[in-house]
Design a protein around this motif. Structure first.
Motif, PDB file in Angstrom:
ATOM      1  N   SER A   1       0.810  -1.218   0.000  1.00 44.29           N
ATOM      2  CA  SER A   1       0.000   0.000   0.000  1.00 44.29           C
ATOM      3  C   SER A   1       0.843   1.267   0.000  1.00 44.29           C
ATOM      4  O   SER A   1       0.381   2.318  -0.425  1.00 44.29           O
ATOM      5  CB  SER A   1      -0.943  -0.001   1.209  1.00 44.29           C
ATOM      6  OG  SER A   1      -0.172  -0.095   2.408  1.00 44.29           O
ATOM      7  N   ASN A   2       2.084   1.207   0.500  1.00 43.82           N
ATOM      8  CA  ASN A   2       2.943   2.394   0.556  1.00 43.82           C
ATOM      9  C   ASN A   2       3.869   2.534  -0.657  1.00 43.82           C
ATOM     10  O   ASN A   2       4.581   3.515  -0.774  1.00 43.82           O
ATOM     11  CB  ASN A   2       3.797   2.368   1.819  1.00 43.82           C
ATOM     12  CG  ASN A   2       2.959   2.589   3.070  1.00 43.82           C
ATOM     13  OD1 ASN A   2       1.858   3.131   2.992  1.00 43.82           O
ATOM     14  ND2 ASN A   2       3.479   2.171   4.214  1.00 43.82           N
ATOM     15  N   ALA A   3       3.869   1.538  -1.512  1.00 46.91           N
ATOM     16  CA  ALA A   3       4.828   1.537  -2.626  1.00 46.91           C
ATOM     17  C   ALA A   3       4.649   2.753  -3.535  1.00 46.91           C
ATOM     18  O   ALA A   3       5.619   3.369  -3.989  1.00 46.91           O
ATOM     19  CB  ALA A   3       4.690   0.251  -3.436  1.00 46.91           C
ATOM     20  N   GLU A   4       3.400   3.127  -3.778  1.00 51.41           N
ATOM     21  CA  GLU A   4       3.143   4.235  -4.691  1.00 51.41           C
ATOM     22  C   GLU A   4       3.678   5.553  -4.141  1.00 51.41           C
ATOM     23  O   GLU A   4       4.328   6.319  -4.852  1.00 51.41           O
ATOM     24  CB  GLU A   4       1.638   4.352  -4.949  1.00 51.41           C
ATOM     25  CG  GLU A   4       1.310   5.348  -6.050  1.00 51.41           C
ATOM     26  CD  GLU A   4      -0.177   5.355  -6.381  1.00 51.41           C
ATOM     27  OE1 GLU A   4      -0.569   6.178  -7.227  1.00 51.41           O
ATOM     28  OE2 GLU A   4      -0.924   4.551  -5.794  1.00 51.41           O
ATOM     29  N   ILE A   5       3.415   5.784  -2.845  1.00 54.03           N
ATOM     30  CA  ILE A   5       3.902   7.034  -2.258  1.00 54.03           C
ATOM     31  C   ILE A   5       5.419   7.027  -2.130  1.00 54.03           C
ATOM     32  O   ILE A   5       6.083   8.056  -2.287  1.00 54.03           O
ATOM     33  CB  ILE A   5       3.222   7.292  -0.889  1.00 54.03           C
ATOM     34  CG1 ILE A   5       3.576   8.692  -0.371  1.00 54.03           C
ATOM     35  CG2 ILE A   5       3.647   6.241   0.133  1.00 54.03           C
ATOM     36  CD1 ILE A   5       3.054   9.799  -1.178  1.00 54.03           C
ATOM     37  N   VAL A   6       6.016   5.848  -1.860  1.00 50.62           N
ATOM     38  CA  VAL A   6       7.482   5.736  -1.792  1.00 50.62           C
ATOM     39  C   VAL A   6       8.100   6.096  -3.136  1.00 50.62           C
ATOM     40  O   VAL A   6       9.063   6.862  -3.219  1.00 50.62           O
ATOM     41  CB  VAL A   6       7.903   4.318  -1.359  1.00 50.62           C
ATOM     42  CG1 VAL A   6       9.407   4.113  -1.592  1.00 50.62           C
ATOM     43  CG2 VAL A   6       7.577   4.080   0.106  1.00 50.62           C
TER      44      VAL A   6
ATOM     45  N   SER B   1       4.857  16.979  -8.182  1.00 53.20           N
ATOM     46  CA  SER B   1       4.798  17.614  -6.867  1.00 53.20           C
ATOM     47  C   SER B   1       3.367  17.667  -6.360  1.00 53.20           C
ATOM     48  O   SER B   1       3.090  17.384  -5.185  1.00 53.20           O
ATOM     49  CB  SER B   1       5.377  19.033  -6.945  1.00 53.20           C
ATOM     50  OG  SER B   1       6.727  18.996  -7.317  1.00 53.20           O
ATOM     51  N   ASN B   2       2.448  18.019  -7.249  1.00 51.31           N
ATOM     52  CA  ASN B   2       1.040  18.062  -6.860  1.00 51.31           C
ATOM     53  C   ASN B   2       0.523  16.677  -6.479  1.00 51.31           C
ATOM     54  O   ASN B   2      -0.269  16.525  -5.537  1.00 51.31           O
ATOM     55  CB  ASN B   2       0.194  18.650  -7.988  1.00 51.31           C
ATOM     56  CG  ASN B   2       0.478  20.127  -8.207  1.00 51.31           C
ATOM     57  OD1 ASN B   2       0.840  20.833  -7.272  1.00 51.31           O
ATOM     58  ND2 ASN B   2       0.328  20.601  -9.439  1.00 51.31           N
ATOM     59  N   GLU B   3       0.990  15.655  -7.217  1.00 53.97           N
ATOM     60  CA  GLU B   3       0.568  14.284  -6.905  1.00 53.97           C
ATOM     61  C   GLU B   3       1.070  13.847  -5.530  1.00 53.97           C
ATOM     62  O   GLU B   3       0.335  13.249  -4.740  1.00 53.97           O
ATOM     63  CB  GLU B   3       1.090  13.324  -7.977  1.00 53.97           C
ATOM     64  CG  GLU B   3       0.408  13.464  -9.323  1.00 53.97           C
ATOM     65  CD  GLU B   3       1.029  12.552 -10.367  1.00 53.97           C
ATOM     66  OE1 GLU B   3       1.891  11.722  -9.987  1.00 53.97           O
ATOM     67  OE2 GLU B   3       0.677  12.673 -11.545  1.00 53.97           O
ATOM     68  N   VAL B   4       2.341  14.170  -5.237  1.00 52.66           N
ATOM     69  CA  VAL B   4       2.913  13.795  -3.940  1.00 52.66           C
ATOM     70  C   VAL B   4       2.141  14.458  -2.808  1.00 52.66           C
ATOM     71  O   VAL B   4       1.786  13.824  -1.805  1.00 52.66           O
ATOM     72  CB  VAL B   4       4.406  14.179  -3.871  1.00 52.66           C
ATOM     73  CG1 VAL B   4       4.935  14.050  -2.451  1.00 52.66           C
ATOM     74  CG2 VAL B   4       5.221  13.301  -4.805  1.00 52.66           C
ATOM     75  N   LEU B   5       1.875  15.737  -2.954  1.00 50.18           N
ATOM     76  CA  LEU B   5       1.150  16.453  -1.898  1.00 50.18           C
ATOM     77  C   LEU B   5      -0.266  15.909  -1.732  1.00 50.18           C
ATOM     78  O   LEU B   5      -0.778  15.796  -0.611  1.00 50.18           O
ATOM     79  CB  LEU B   5       1.098  17.947  -2.235  1.00 50.18           C
ATOM     80  CG  LEU B   5       2.441  18.677  -2.197  1.00 50.18           C
ATOM     81  CD1 LEU B   5       2.289  20.102  -2.713  1.00 50.18           C
ATOM     82  CD2 LEU B   5       3.020  18.690  -0.789  1.00 50.18           C
ATOM     83  N   THR B   6      -0.898  15.544  -2.841  1.00 46.05           N
ATOM     84  CA  THR B   6      -2.252  14.975  -2.762  1.00 46.05           C
ATOM     85  C   THR B   6      -2.240  13.652  -2.005  1.00 46.05           C
ATOM     86  O   THR B   6      -3.086  13.400  -1.125  1.00 46.05           O
ATOM     87  CB  THR B   6      -2.814  14.764  -4.179  1.00 46.05           C
ATOM     88  OG1 THR B   6      -2.843  16.016  -4.865  1.00 46.05           O
ATOM     89  CG2 THR B   6      -4.228  14.189  -4.119  1.00 46.05           C
ATOM     90  N   LYS B   7      -1.253  12.803  -2.322  1.00 43.09           N
ATOM     91  CA  LYS B   7      -1.173  11.499  -1.648  1.00 43.09           C
ATOM     92  C   LYS B   7      -0.861  11.652  -0.167  1.00 43.09           C
ATOM     93  O   LYS B   7      -1.420  10.945   0.678  1.00 43.09           O
ATOM     94  CB  LYS B   7      -0.106  10.639  -2.330  1.00 43.09           C
ATOM     95  CG  LYS B   7      -0.488  10.193  -3.737  1.00 43.09           C
ATOM     96  CD  LYS B   7       0.675   9.492  -4.426  1.00 43.09           C
ATOM     97  CE  LYS B   7       0.308   9.127  -5.862  1.00 43.09           C
ATOM     98  NZ  LYS B   7       1.455   8.528  -6.591  1.00 43.09           N
ATOM     99  N   LEU B   8       0.042  12.576   0.144  1.00 46.46           N
ATOM    100  CA  LEU B   8       0.407  12.771   1.548  1.00 46.46           C
ATOM    101  C   LEU B   8      -0.782  13.289   2.357  1.00 46.46           C
ATOM    102  O   LEU B   8      -1.029  12.851   3.480  1.00 46.46           O
ATOM    103  CB  LEU B   8       1.584  13.738   1.654  1.00 46.46           C
ATOM    104  CG  LEU B   8       2.941  13.208   1.175  1.00 46.46           C
ATOM    105  CD1 LEU B   8       3.987  14.305   1.222  1.00 46.46           C
ATOM    106  CD2 LEU B   8       3.395  12.021   2.027  1.00 46.46           C
ATOM    107  N   THR B   9      -1.537  14.236   1.785  1.00 47.26           N
ATOM    108  CA  THR B   9      -2.699  14.753   2.514  1.00 47.26           C
ATOM    109  C   THR B   9      -3.795  13.696   2.634  1.00 47.26           C
ATOM    110  O   THR B   9      -4.500  13.627   3.652  1.00 47.26           O
ATOM    111  CB  THR B   9      -3.260  15.997   1.801  1.00 47.26           C
ATOM    112  OG1 THR B   9      -3.505  15.695   0.415  1.00 47.26           O
ATOM    113  CG2 THR B   9      -2.279  17.153   1.880  1.00 47.26           C
ATOM    114  N   LYS B  10      -3.927  12.873   1.612  1.00 44.30           N
ATOM    115  CA  LYS B  10      -4.929  11.795   1.663  1.00 44.30           C
ATOM    116  C   LYS B  10      -4.577  10.789   2.742  1.00 44.30           C
ATOM    117  O   LYS B  10      -5.431  10.352   3.528  1.00 44.30           O
ATOM    118  CB  LYS B  10      -5.004  11.103   0.300  1.00 44.30           C
ATOM    119  CG  LYS B  10      -6.046   9.987   0.240  1.00 44.30           C
ATOM    120  CD  LYS B  10      -6.078   9.389  -1.159  1.00 44.30           C
ATOM    121  CE  LYS B  10      -7.110   8.255  -1.231  1.00 44.30           C
ATOM    122  NZ  LYS B  10      -7.148   7.650  -2.590  1.00 44.30           N
ATOM    123  N   GLN B  11      -3.256  10.459   2.807  1.00 44.91           N
ATOM    124  CA  GLN B  11      -2.814   9.498   3.812  1.00 44.91           C
ATOM    125  C   GLN B  11      -2.943  10.077   5.219  1.00 44.91           C
ATOM    126  O   GLN B  11      -3.331   9.395   6.166  1.00 44.91           O
ATOM    127  CB  GLN B  11      -1.371   9.091   3.533  1.00 44.91           C
ATOM    128  CG  GLN B  11      -0.890   7.906   4.368  1.00 44.91           C
ATOM    129  CD  GLN B  11       0.487   7.457   3.937  1.00 44.91           C
ATOM    130  OE1 GLN B  11       1.421   8.244   3.961  1.00 44.91           O
ATOM    131  NE2 GLN B  11       0.605   6.202   3.538  1.00 44.91           N
TER     132      GLN B  11
END
Length: 670
Positions: free
Chosen positions: A622-627, A657-667
């Motif tokens: 589940s964390n592979a994508e954000i990693v 960058s926008n994708e990373v921030l979206t994933k981090l806020t979602k998590q």
């Protein structure tokens, strides 16, 4: 042999050439006629000093008069005048210069050189006039007044005049297309441009049009700081005040007078264009003297006045010869002497002016061997070394900054407190964060002998500079536009020294080998570096990318970069050179090094996050994508500092960058 003889030149053929092509600019005629009038007045003064004239000279002056109805312009002087024989000899014989003959006769009585040399100046009047008259009366007792007239053809009339006052009047009957010269405003502008510093009052009506006093012809001891500044403001009214100046005043090996100013350089200044005005005996010649001033000193401003500069007949261009080159070398030497004197006597002021001086000095050092030898020990660089602890730069100036006069009479001055002449007080100067290469190498020989670390972009390389500073490594700033070339020059001069940019391959002093080799998986003997390398290789999937893992030394790991893109020094310079030659960005090479900092908290958190993705109960990563996204983001940031993005790369970076921030806020929301 059929015939032998000489080629004849007829006035019918040569007069149209003189009339139309002698000068490149028609308005020059006023300069020439006023110069002749000044000569006539100075000749009378020389004759009086020789004892041949005992009458009253009176107040010397030149009067200009315009008559709009008659379309005439007149120039009158109360100088030496001419006899009938002199008019025949000096006016009717084209290109026979009276100045040379006169100076030879009265050279012992002369204290100021005669302006005219060419004998053609008078004929410039025919470029604007359809008819020219001369009304003149010689100083000689019993002389007959003379009136001469010519309509621009080889024909002239010569008759007795009714004139009763000594001197000469030139009357120009202007051609229809040249009637602008009967406008008073136009005449005033021309006098200001060409005749402002001629040493005789020039009047239009009751108004004196010219300044007369030429500061560069004055003895420097007669001029104050404000005199120099006022003259600079007059020459360049919209510029900031100059940094310092050099007053040239010598008669050997050349006759040269002048004042050269070091200006504050603006970003938009064209350093290839001359800024120094050329005069000959206080007569304006040109807005620049690029043929005389060495190329690296072209941005200097001021005035050069010399009779030893070979001009062509129109005084508007220079004839290139050996004399011009020698004069240029002489000027460069005097400028170098001035800079050395300032460095020696007031290093603080030298450093203060260095931002603007550096362009002159570095360009000169690279292009003039004599100048290089003269100033190579005073080329300084801003440094990261704490000035308070810098023993070699803490030496204060031991002598006050005073006026220093060389054997040739040149005087050097600056405009700052502490440099205003013999009244300047000696004071202890604080140490400054600037250093020469020799000082740098000497004080760092124990920590990194024959190695120079430098920075070219203080903003983008700030993290790398801080990394070096934290480990006690001194960094020099070579961040001006000229330093790209100057680094190559330094390497040739110091061929035993290695110059390394801070974001190039890292010195071992910056690495903590023990931390990077820390075992994190005893079963496989994998180090932290091995694990992190695998994470990045899998996430980035770039076969040509060489991923290195190292622990950067720091008391504050958060302050170090999480990753750095390293290019070998030679490869990086080749890329920058290609970009400069092609005037565009060159594609970033695929083969480069990504150094991942295993000591950075972000990288350690990334490692922990990756471990969490492996041990999920459902067996899904589940964390592979954000990693993977964070690895890509870390790589993008490292690339950005090396300017490794083109337009498409920057667009992709923003999207990721926008994708990373979206994933981090979602998590985080979970």
């Amino acid at each position: 042999m059929l015939e032998q003889g000489t080629i004849s030149i007829h006035t019918e053929n040569i007069f149209p050439i003189i009339k139309k092509s002698l000068y490149s600019d028609h308005q020059i005629f006023l300069r020439e006629l006023v110069s002749n009038a000044v000569d006539a007045i100075q000749k009378l003064q020389m004759v009086a000093r020789s004892g041949e004239f005992s009458g009253e000279i009176g107040e010397s002056e030149i009067t200009i008069a315009v008559d709009k109805d008659k379309k005439t312009l007149s120039i009158t002087d109360n100088g030496i005048g001419m006899t009938v024989e002199e008019v025949k000899k000096y006016i009717n014989q084209v290109a026979f210069s009276s100045a040379e003959e006169f100076v030879q006769k009265y050279k012992d009585a002369s204290d100021r050189p005669i302006i005219g040399h060419f004998g053609l100046g008078f004929y410039s009047s025919f470029m604007v006039a359809k008819q020219v008259e001369i009304d003149t009366l010689s100083y000689k007792e019993g002389a007959t007044p003379v009136h001469w007239s010519c309509d621009g053809s080889p024909n002239f009339t010569l008759e007795e005049s009714s004139r009763t006052t000594r001197g000469t009047t030139i009357i120009l009957h202007l051609m229809e297309e040249e009637e602008e010269f009967v406008e008073e405003a136009r005449v005033k502008n021309l006098v200001k441009t060409y005749c402002d510093f001629m040493p005789v009052p020039i009047k239009l009506g009751d108004e004196v049009l010219n300044r007369q006093k030429a500061p560069w012809r004055e003895s420097p001891s007669n001029l104050t700081k404000e005199d120099y500044l006022e003259f600079y403001r007059y020459l360049y009214p919209f510029e900031e005040e100059p940094l310092l100046w050099v007053h040239l005043n010598t008669d050997y090996p050349f006759i040269i007078n002048g004042i050269l100013y070091f200006p504050k350089l603006k970003p938009d200044v064209d350093v290839s264009k001359g800024q120094t005005k050329l005069f000959c005996n206080q007569v304006f010649v040109s807005d620049n003297c690029e043929e005389i001033i060495p190329q690296f000193l072209l941005p200097m401003r001021g005035v050069i006045d010399s009779t030893d500069i070979p001009l062509n007949v129109s005084r508007s261009a220079l004839q290139g010869d050996r004399t011009v080159k020698r004069i240029g070398d002489y000027i460069a030497k005097k400028v170098g002497d001035r800079l050395k004197q300032l460095y020696r006597d007031d290093r603080e002021q030298y450093i203060h002016a260095w931002k603007d001086l550096a362009t002159f000095v570095k360009f000169g050092v690279m292009n003039d061997e004599k100048f290089k030898k003269q100033v190579e020990d005073i080329v300084v660089f801003r440094t990261t070394k704490d000035s308070e602890n810098t023993e070699s730069t803490a030496k204060a100036a031991e002598t006050p900054a005073v006026e220093v006069q060389s054997q040739e009479g040149d005087v050097w001055q600056d405009v700052t407190p502490g440099g205003e002449g013999e009244n300047a007080e000696s004071s202890q100067k604080p140490a400054l964060p600037y250093v020469t290469i020799k000082e740098y190498l000497e004080r760092n020989k124990e920590s990194h002998e024959n190695r120079v670390f430098y920075c070219t972009d203080e903003a983008s390389q700030a993290a790398y500079v801080e990394l070096h500073k934290n480990q006690g490594l001194e960094v020099l700033y070579l961040d001006s536009f000229i330093d790209t070339h100057f680094i190559n020059f330094l390497e040739r001069e110091y061929n035993e020294v290695k110059f390394t940019r801070v974001d190039s391959d890292l010195d071992n002093t910056l690495l903590d080998k023990d931390k990077s080799q820390e075992i994190v998986d005893p079963t496989t003997n994998k180090t932290r570096g091995d694990t992190i390398k695998e994470i990045f290789e899998k996430a980035l999937n770039k076969p040509k990318l060489n991923i290195r893992t190292e622990a950067l030394k720091s008391d504050n790991p958060q302050g170090t970069p999480p990753a750095m893109v390293l290019l070998p020094e030679i490869l990086r310079r080749l890329r920058e050179m290609n970009a400069m030659m092609q005037q565009q960005n060159v594609e970033f090479p695929e083969e480069h090094v990504l150094l991942v900092n295993t000591a950075h908290p972000l990288i350690q958190n990334l490692e922990n996050l990756n471990q969490g993705s492996i041990i999920q109960d459902d067996g899904q990563s589940s964390n592979a994508e954000i990693v993977n996204s964070i690895c890509q983001h870390v790589y993008d940031l490292a690339l950005m500092s090396q300017k490794g993005f083109d337009a498409d790369g920057m667009k992709s970076f923003v999207e990721r960058s926008n994708e990373v921030l979206t994933k981090l806020t979602k998590q985080a929301a979970k």
